[in-house]
Enzyme design. Structure first.
Site, PDB file in Angstrom:
ATOM      1  N   HIS A   1       8.887  12.180   6.360  1.00 61.16           N
ATOM      2  CA  HIS A   1       9.555  12.196   4.923  1.00 61.16           C
ATOM      3  C   HIS A   1      10.751  13.241   4.794  1.00 61.16           C
ATOM      4  O   HIS A   1      11.793  12.899   4.235  1.00 61.16           O
ATOM      5  CB  HIS A   1       8.737  12.508   3.768  1.00 61.16           C
ATOM      6  CG  HIS A   1       7.698  11.552   3.709  1.00 61.16           C
ATOM      7  ND1 HIS A   1       6.249  11.715   3.876  1.00 61.16           N
ATOM      8  CD2 HIS A   1       7.555  10.135   3.558  1.00 61.16           C
ATOM      9  CE1 HIS A   1       5.333  10.681   3.393  1.00 61.16           C
ATOM     10  NE2 HIS A   1       6.282   9.835   3.476  1.00 61.16           N
TER      11      HIS A   1
ATOM     12  N   LYS B   1      -4.683   3.475  -5.607  1.00 60.72           N
ATOM     13  CA  LYS B   1      -4.531   3.559  -4.346  1.00 60.72           C
ATOM     14  C   LYS B   1      -5.519   5.168  -3.980  1.00 60.72           C
ATOM     15  O   LYS B   1      -5.548   5.178  -2.839  1.00 60.72           O
ATOM     16  CB  LYS B   1      -3.168   4.114  -3.909  1.00 60.72           C
ATOM     17  CG  LYS B   1      -2.276   3.100  -3.550  1.00 60.72           C
ATOM     18  CD  LYS B   1      -0.968   3.326  -2.733  1.00 60.72           C
ATOM     19  CE  LYS B   1      -0.170   2.276  -2.266  1.00 60.72           C
ATOM     20  NZ  LYS B   1       1.088   2.591  -1.392  1.00 60.72           N
TER      21      LYS B   1
ATOM     22  N   ARG C   1      10.520   3.682  10.353  1.00 60.17           N
ATOM     23  CA  ARG C   1       9.812   4.145  11.691  1.00 60.17           C
ATOM     24  C   ARG C   1       9.787   2.893  12.687  1.00 60.17           C
ATOM     25  O   ARG C   1      10.952   2.733  13.138  1.00 60.17           O
ATOM     26  CB  ARG C   1       8.536   4.740  11.523  1.00 60.17           C
ATOM     27  CG  ARG C   1       8.480   6.018  10.678  1.00 60.17           C
ATOM     28  CD  ARG C   1       6.980   6.355  10.197  1.00 60.17           C
ATOM     29  NE  ARG C   1       6.547   5.157   9.240  1.00 60.17           N
ATOM     30  CZ  ARG C   1       5.279   5.158   9.056  1.00 60.17           C
ATOM     31  NH1 ARG C   1       4.856   6.230   8.611  1.00 60.17           N
ATOM     32  NH2 ARG C   1       4.865   4.231   8.126  1.00 60.17           N
TER      33      ARG C   1
ATOM     34  N   SER D   1       1.233   9.787   6.564  1.00 61.42           N
ATOM     35  CA  SER D   1       0.326  10.337   5.748  1.00 61.42           C
ATOM     36  C   SER D   1      -1.158  10.049   5.969  1.00 61.42           C
ATOM     37  O   SER D   1      -2.063  10.888   6.239  1.00 61.42           O
ATOM     38  CB  SER D   1       0.509  10.262   4.299  1.00 61.42           C
ATOM     39  OG  SER D   1       2.166  10.555   3.893  1.00 61.42           O
TER      40      SER D   1
HETATM   41  O1  PNS Z   1       4.934   5.299   0.598  1.00 64.20           O
HETATM   42  P1  PNS Z   1       4.778   3.975   0.233  1.00 64.20           P
HETATM   43  O2  PNS Z   1       3.169   4.008  -0.153  1.00 64.20           O
HETATM   44  O3  PNS Z   1       4.895   2.982   1.337  1.00 64.20           O
HETATM   45  O4  PNS Z   1       5.326   3.582  -1.112  1.00 64.20           O
HETATM   46  C1  PNS Z   1       5.384   2.480  -1.631  1.00 64.20           C
HETATM   47  C2  PNS Z   1       6.283   2.175  -2.983  1.00 64.20           C
HETATM   48  C3  PNS Z   1       5.673   3.291  -3.741  1.00 64.20           C
HETATM   49  C4  PNS Z   1       7.575   2.262  -2.656  1.00 64.20           C
HETATM   50  C5  PNS Z   1       5.824   0.706  -3.626  1.00 64.20           C
HETATM   51  O5  PNS Z   1       4.364   0.591  -3.773  1.00 64.20           O
HETATM   52  C6  PNS Z   1       6.565   0.636  -4.732  1.00 64.20           C
HETATM   53  O6  PNS Z   1       7.747   0.513  -4.927  1.00 64.20           O
HETATM   54  N1  PNS Z   1       5.663   0.386  -6.089  1.00 64.20           N
HETATM   55  C7  PNS Z   1       6.048   0.438  -7.361  1.00 64.20           C
HETATM   56  C8  PNS Z   1       5.579  -0.930  -7.880  1.00 64.20           C
HETATM   57  C9  PNS Z   1       6.743  -1.978  -7.684  1.00 64.20           C
HETATM   58  O7  PNS Z   1       7.839  -1.831  -8.174  1.00 64.20           O
HETATM   59  N2  PNS Z   1       6.096  -3.110  -6.899  1.00 64.20           N
HETATM   60  C10 PNS Z   1       7.080  -4.424  -6.690  1.00 64.20           C
HETATM   61  C11 PNS Z   1       8.015  -4.057  -5.662  1.00 64.20           C
HETATM   62  S1  PNS Z   1       7.734  -4.682  -4.125  1.00 64.20           S
END
Ligand code: PNS
Length: 163
Positions: free
Chosen positions: A17, A41, A94, A132
């Protein structure tokens, strides 16, 4: 394109990150690191703990903290991006394995708000395998991840896992 929102779970932040934050600061004047506040989560660290670790990591990087805001959000990411008056979502890539999920999210976000664009930055190749979840699992099982997370995170991880 001076402001980008870098969203994620950051449970906890890793050097993968931080490599994205550093590269992002080459391309953008300011970055908002946005921690997802999502009870589904069941994260290891609270949102406040994750925010503190991200702030300390930015200081550790030697980056100007005034260029990196750390915040949390819930609900739709595109709504949060609009609230911050940003137009860009920053995500790290990645391996190929990330691609399908990221493509799906980027397209869904574009569907929800056509004015928002997702920009991808390749993670530093030294941290291509760092995630993570793996960092937590390896620490729990007694492995050493000190080179894969910012210094301020290593001790917090061990303490949180009762080690
Ligand atoms: O680090 P991560 O868990 O891969 O991040 C995922 C994240 C936070 C970017 C994604 O889950 C997110 O944007 N969640 C917010 C809900 C949302 O907007 N969902 C619709 C978009 S796909």
């Amino acid at each position: 394109m001076t402001l980008a929102v870098y969203p994620g779970s950051f449970d906890p932040i890793t050097r993968g990150h931080t490599s994205i934050i550093q590269a992002g600061l080459v391309a953008f004047e300011r970055i908002v690191v946005a921690v997802l506040n999502n009870s589904e989560k069941s994260p290891l660290f609270t949102v406040d703990e994750r925010i503190d670790m991200i702030r300390s990591s930015v200081v550790e990087l030697g980056e100007d903290p005034s260029r990196v805001e750390v915040d949390s959000f819930d609900g739709l990411l595109v709504d949060y991006v609009r609230k911050k008056e940003a137009r860009v979502i920053l995500r790290g890539l990645r391996a190929v394995a990330d691609f399908e999920y990221e493509l799906q999210m980027a397209n869904m976000n574009r569907h929800l708000n056509e004015h928002v664009t997702t920009v991808f930055i390749m993670a530093n190749d030294a941290y291509f395998y760092v995630a993570s979840n793996l960092v937590k699992e390896v620490t729990k099982l007694g492995g050493d991840v000190t080179k894969l997370v910012p210094d301020c995170v290593a001790a917090k991880l061990r303490a949180k896992l009762g080690l």
